[in-house]
Design an enzyme around this catalytic site. Structure first.
Site, PDB file in Angstrom:
ATOM      1  N   PHE A 139       0.889  -1.275  -0.031  1.00 59.37           N
ATOM      2  CA  PHE A 139      -0.033   0.002   0.056  1.00 59.37           C
ATOM      3  C   PHE A 139       0.987   1.199  -0.002  1.00 59.37           C
ATOM      4  O   PHE A 139       1.852   1.359   0.978  1.00 59.37           O
ATOM      5  CB  PHE A 139      -1.069  -0.025   1.215  1.00 59.37           C
ATOM      6  CG  PHE A 139      -1.867   1.374   1.267  1.00 59.37           C
ATOM      7  CD1 PHE A 139      -3.241   1.280   0.533  1.00 59.37           C
ATOM      8  CD2 PHE A 139      -1.511   2.438   1.673  1.00 59.37           C
ATOM      9  CE1 PHE A 139      -3.931   2.334   0.378  1.00 59.37           C
ATOM     10  CE2 PHE A 139      -2.395   3.728   1.541  1.00 59.37           C
ATOM     11  CZ  PHE A 139      -3.386   3.411   0.708  1.00 59.37           C
ATOM     12  N   ASP A 224       9.183   2.572   2.109  1.00 59.18           N
ATOM     13  CA  ASP A 224       8.150   3.496   2.390  1.00 59.18           C
ATOM     14  C   ASP A 224       7.664   3.426   3.762  1.00 59.18           C
ATOM     15  O   ASP A 224       7.008   2.136   4.347  1.00 59.18           O
ATOM     16  CB  ASP A 224       7.138   2.910   1.572  1.00 59.18           C
ATOM     17  CG  ASP A 224       5.845   3.951   1.683  1.00 59.18           C
ATOM     18  OD1 ASP A 224       5.676   4.489   2.723  1.00 59.18           O
ATOM     19  OD2 ASP A 224       4.838   3.545   1.092  1.00 59.18           O
ATOM     20  N   LYS A 253       2.516  10.646   7.538  1.00 62.94           N
ATOM     21  CA  LYS A 253       1.739  10.476   8.798  1.00 62.94           C
ATOM     22  C   LYS A 253       2.197  11.293   9.745  1.00 62.94           C
ATOM     23  O   LYS A 253       1.862  12.363  10.037  1.00 62.94           O
ATOM     24  CB  LYS A 253       1.655   9.012   8.790  1.00 62.94           C
ATOM     25  CG  LYS A 253       0.641   8.486   7.718  1.00 62.94           C
ATOM     26  CD  LYS A 253      -0.112   6.867   7.878  1.00 62.94           C
ATOM     27  CE  LYS A 253      -1.104   6.857   6.631  1.00 62.94           C
ATOM     28  NZ  LYS A 253      -0.540   5.590   5.966  1.00 62.94           N
TER      29      LYS A 253
HETATM   30  C1  LIG Z   1      -0.802   5.891   4.326  1.00 63.20           C
HETATM   31  C2  LIG Z   1       0.210   5.448   3.650  1.00 63.20           C
HETATM   32  C3  LIG Z   1       0.609   6.098   2.417  1.00 63.20           C
HETATM   33  C4  LIG Z   1      -0.178   7.125   1.689  1.00 63.20           C
HETATM   34  O1  LIG Z   1      -0.223   8.190   2.662  1.00 63.20           O
HETATM   35  P1  LIG Z   1      -1.418   9.403   2.591  1.00 63.20           P
HETATM   36  O2  LIG Z   1      -0.926  10.513   3.456  1.00 63.20           O
HETATM   37  O3  LIG Z   1      -2.727   8.653   2.970  1.00 63.20           O
HETATM   38  O4  LIG Z   1      -1.144   9.918   1.074  1.00 63.20           O
HETATM   39  C5  LIG Z   1       1.618   5.536   1.796  1.00 63.20           C
HETATM   40  N1  LIG Z   1       2.541   4.357   2.251  1.00 63.20           N
HETATM   41  C6  LIG Z   1       2.196   3.643   3.308  1.00 63.20           C
HETATM   42  C7  LIG Z   1       3.021   2.663   3.590  1.00 63.20           C
HETATM   43  C8  LIG Z   1       1.155   4.169   3.920  1.00 63.20           C
HETATM   44  O5  LIG Z   1       0.570   3.454   5.318  1.00 63.20           O
END
Ligand SMILES: *Cc1c(COP(=O)(O)O)cnc(C)c1O
Length: 408
Positions: A139, A224, A253
């Protein structure tokens, strides 16, 4: 009142989420209150964005002070906030340079652009041929490019055509990475723990093996850590569990302190220097308000106490969940305060489990149909963990008992 607010939101807001039926109006620390004054423990932290707890006084102070001073300028000008924020971010994470954005999605997009341009300009991949390897179950956000490499059918359905350039391999399988690399491979994009994928923890040493392979085969390792970063797993970065540095790092986040969207792509200079003025940008990225809050958020992590607490509280919560030994529990997994409780959907779906938790004063959200996520703010105390465990135990105790004969 609650049902009226729900009806109003449902009438005017797009139905791209299925919220639990609670109408929140106040938050402090690990606690949330609904309109009727009922208190809930937040065991979800807005998908890890609220790691410092709701309305942390130092963060609110940084926000309000900066909002009254200078909030948004665009990157057309220098500001007195951005440099020191990115310096602290780079120093704490061991990266050379950072490119500030707002959402995690944007920072992931930034990493993809950096990897491709690095492949063409530095590695010498022929134009338009760069490939990026990703993992099944990933994700990384919801943009059209990103959902184009998702393995989740619903994330893609109806949103094509997708532009290609991505190769998918199984998660947690270093040999599959080795096998998928071609002379056109630019990068491997990976989450150290798959969060939305269901709190999937890869085998020990997986990241270290990926690091070795990427270095030897001259491809970028991009982690990520939008969800796993900034203390969530009991280390500043989840990469720190294996003592590795990626070539590119994506944070978001919690970087906004639970107050603002703040994200960044960080990289070694060789990678970041592919960007020249006009290549990439964002009107709000790196604005002084975001920089001041991001700086204050990082400052809260600096002495390591909160991170060590995340490790200890996470262990307590995992041990407590394991000790429940309820037959509906299929597994308890995670690191630090990023924990997934997988349930047997024959007994109860994760969604109805979350609804029952809510009725008992604990808020969380399911990921997929079988996993309940427990990711409270890192400031949670041991007593609050124990209180949450008692409520979780109570919810289990009120479930219809599964037929044990069927299992034996
Ligand atoms: C939440 C998330 C994203 C996307 O972040 P947004 O602020 O919702 O665009 C990307 N990578 C990971 C691993 C995430 O958990």
């Amino acid at each position: 009142m609650g049902s009226l607010r729900i009806a109003l939101e449902d009438r005017y807001c797009a139905h791209n989420y299925a919220p639990l039926p609670v109408v929140l109006s106040k938050g402090r620390g690990i606690w949330l209150w609904d309109e009727d004054g009922k208190r809930y423990m937040d065991m979800m932290s807005a998908y890890s964005a609220v790691s410092f707890g709701h309305s942390h006084p130092q963060l609110v102070q940084a926000l309000t002070q900066q909002a009254g001073q200078l909030a948004v300028t665009s990157r057309a000008f220098y500001t007195d906030q951005l440099g020191r924020f990115l310096q602290l971010l780079c120093e704490m994470t061991g990266m050379d340079k950072a490119l500030p954005m707002n959402s995690g999605t944007e920072a992931v997009e930034t990493s993809l652009k950096a990897a491709r341009k690095w492949a063409y300009k530095v590695k010498g991949v022929p134009d338009q041929q760069a490939q990026i390897i990703v993992c099944a179950g990933n994700f990384a956000g919801r943009s059209t490019t990103i959902v184009g490499f998702s393995s989740e059918a619903q994330y893609r359905e109806g949103f094509g055509p997708f532009d290609g350039g991505f190769v998918t391999i199984p998660y947690g399988d270093a040999a599959a990475l080795e096998a998928a690399i071609t002379p056109h491979t630019a990068a491997f994009l990976v989450e150290p723990i798959q969060g939305e994928g269901g709190i999937i923890v890869p085998p020990d040493a997986y990241l270290a093996q990926c690091r070795e392979i990427c270095t030897r085969r001259n491809i970028l390792l991009i982690c990520d850590e939008v969800q796993t970063g900034l203390g969530r797993t009991g280390r500043l970065l989840a990469c720190d569990h294996e003592g590795i540095r990626p070539d590119g790092l994506i944070l978001g986040k919690a970087l906004g302190g639970g107050l603002l969207p703040v994200s960044a792509f960080l990289a070694r200079s060789e990678v970041m220097d592919v960007f020249t003025p006009g290549d990439h940008g964002s009107t709000f990225g790196g604005n002084p308000l975001a920089a001041a809050v991001g700086y204050a958020a990082l400052s809260l992590l600096r002495d390591g106490e909160l991170i060590a607490a995340a490790e200890q509280r996470g262990q307590r919560l995992r041990e407590g969940l394991n000790a429940l030994r309820h037959p509906a529990i299929r597994s308890v997994r995670g690191k630090g305060l990023l924990i997934g409780l997988e349930l047997d959907p024959q007994v109860i779906t994760a969604r109805s489990f979350c609804e029952r938790l809510m009725e008992n004063g604990v808020l969380s959200k399911e990921t997929h149909h079988t996993v309940v996520r427990f990711a409270p703010p890192l400031v949670i105390t041991a007593e609050a963990i124990d209180a949450a465990l008692r409520i979780i135990e109570h919810v289990f105790a009120t479930l219809p008992t599964p037929h044990m004969e069927a299992c034996t």
